[in-house]
Scaffold this active site. Structure first.
Site, mmCIF file in Angstrom:
data_model
loop_
_atom_site.group_PDB
_atom_site.id
_atom_site.type_symbol
_atom_site.label_atom_id
_atom_site.label_comp_id
_atom_site.label_asym_id
_atom_site.label_seq_id
_atom_site.Cartn_x
_atom_site.Cartn_y
_atom_site.Cartn_z
ATOM 1 N N CYS A 1 0.862 -1.033 0.001
ATOM 2 C CA CYS A 1 0.032 0.015 0.146
ATOM 3 C C CYS A 1 0.820 1.406 -0.130
ATOM 4 O O CYS A 1 1.505 1.438 -0.879
ATOM 5 C CB CYS A 1 -0.967 -0.153 1.200
ATOM 6 S SG CYS A 1 -2.275 1.206 0.901
ATOM 7 N N HIS B 1 -3.814 -5.048 0.797
ATOM 8 C CA HIS B 1 -3.272 -5.388 1.941
ATOM 9 C C HIS B 1 -3.328 -7.021 2.169
ATOM 10 O O HIS B 1 -4.214 -7.462 2.740
ATOM 11 C CB HIS B 1 -3.924 -4.727 3.047
ATOM 12 C CG HIS B 1 -3.517 -3.124 3.443
ATOM 13 N ND1 HIS B 1 -2.539 -2.743 4.290
ATOM 14 C CD2 HIS B 1 -4.178 -2.364 2.625
ATOM 15 C CE1 HIS B 1 -2.400 -1.588 4.136
ATOM 16 N NE2 HIS B 1 -3.329 -0.996 3.392
ATOM 17 N N GLU C 1 -1.690 -8.795 4.076
ATOM 18 C CA GLU C 1 -1.545 -9.189 5.730
ATOM 19 C C GLU C 1 -2.907 -9.357 6.254
ATOM 20 O O GLU C 1 -2.971 -10.234 7.191
ATOM 21 C CB GLU C 1 -0.637 -8.327 6.159
ATOM 22 C CG GLU C 1 -1.149 -6.916 6.522
ATOM 23 C CD GLU C 1 -1.516 -5.781 5.570
ATOM 24 O OE1 GLU C 1 -1.021 -6.215 4.483
ATOM 25 O OE2 GLU C 1 -1.759 -4.887 5.846
#
Ligand code: MN
Length: 238
Positions: free
Chosen positions: A105, A208, A210
């Site tokens: 990001c 994202h 994660e």
């Protein structure tokens, strides 16, 4: 030995801030996560570069457009001068004496600026624009991206040409830095991924992963590849 993967942080009031998802993903991928405070001295950044096997440039607020030679637009969000300086300095070291980087990001935007590219400071609402600031749970994918066949990202994600990702950004990559190529686009043409052309493990994603891997294991492959490259000394694991 698990490779040491540095994770950059943001700032909130008098503290450092980074969501725990990054460290959890690194650990799940077999790496040893280390959170990095902002340091100012060049020799300290060089020490981090020597110490770490790999780096995650994490998500966060906007980068000061002075770093790509532009005046701020009215929609520019909050900037953190210490963070900009630290991350851009660290990114340049990891690009110059290459060690693996996964840039997420804001991290991808920092990486692009460090390598000589620019940003679009604000995605203007116009017909055809996809919603890139989702109002949905963080793990939930809300827009499609097209991945370019033959890219490293394509290989890492199992040869899927279209996947759906989450989205939390109002800025985007502008001019792509020399030595990098786009590997993924949203349907509106917004750049969603970058990779270095020379084969070094240096990968940027606008979404994202994660926040997604617990529900979608394919997203953990990005972290596994970072850890594997960090073990093997800057090569894509194949
Ligand atoms: Mn997006």
């Amino acid at each position: 030995m698990q490779p040491l993967i540095g994770i950059t942080c943001g700032q909130e009031r008098d503290g450092y801030f980074v969501t725990y998802y990054y460290a959890q993903a690194v650990q799940a991928a077999g790496g040893m996560p280390v959170l990095l405070p902002f340091l100012e001295r060049e020799e300290d950044l060089e020490y981090y570069h020597r110490l770490l096997d790999g780096l995650i440039l994490s998500g966060g607020g906007d980068v000061d457009p002075i770093y790509f030679g532009e005046e701020p637009v009215p929609e520019l969000g909050e900037i953190c001068p210490e963070r900009d300086r630290f991350e851009l300095g660290l990114a340049k070291l990891f690009l110059t004496a290459p060690k693996p980087v996964l840039a997420i990001c804001r991290g991808m935007q920092v990486l692009n600026i460090a390598a000589g590219g620019t940003l679009c400071q604000h995605l203007e609402v116009k017909p055809g624009l996809v919603k890139h600031r989702q109002h949905a749970p963080k793990w939930y994918p809300t827009h499609d991206i097209e991945i370019s066949p033959g890219s490293k990202l394509f290989d890492l994600l199992g040869g899927c040409q279209t996947i759906r990702v989450n989205s939390f950004h109002h800025q985007a990559i502008g001019k792509v830095a020399p030595g990098f190529k786009v590997n993924a686009w949203a349907k509106d043409g917004v750049i969603e991924g970058l990779e270095r052309e020379n084969g070094d493990f240096c990968l940027g994603v606008q979404w994202h992963p994660e926040c997604m891997w617990e529900k979608d294991q394919s997203q953990l492959e990005l972290f596994k590849a970072l850890v594997a490259a960090s073990q093997r000394g800057n090569l894509y694991a194949r």
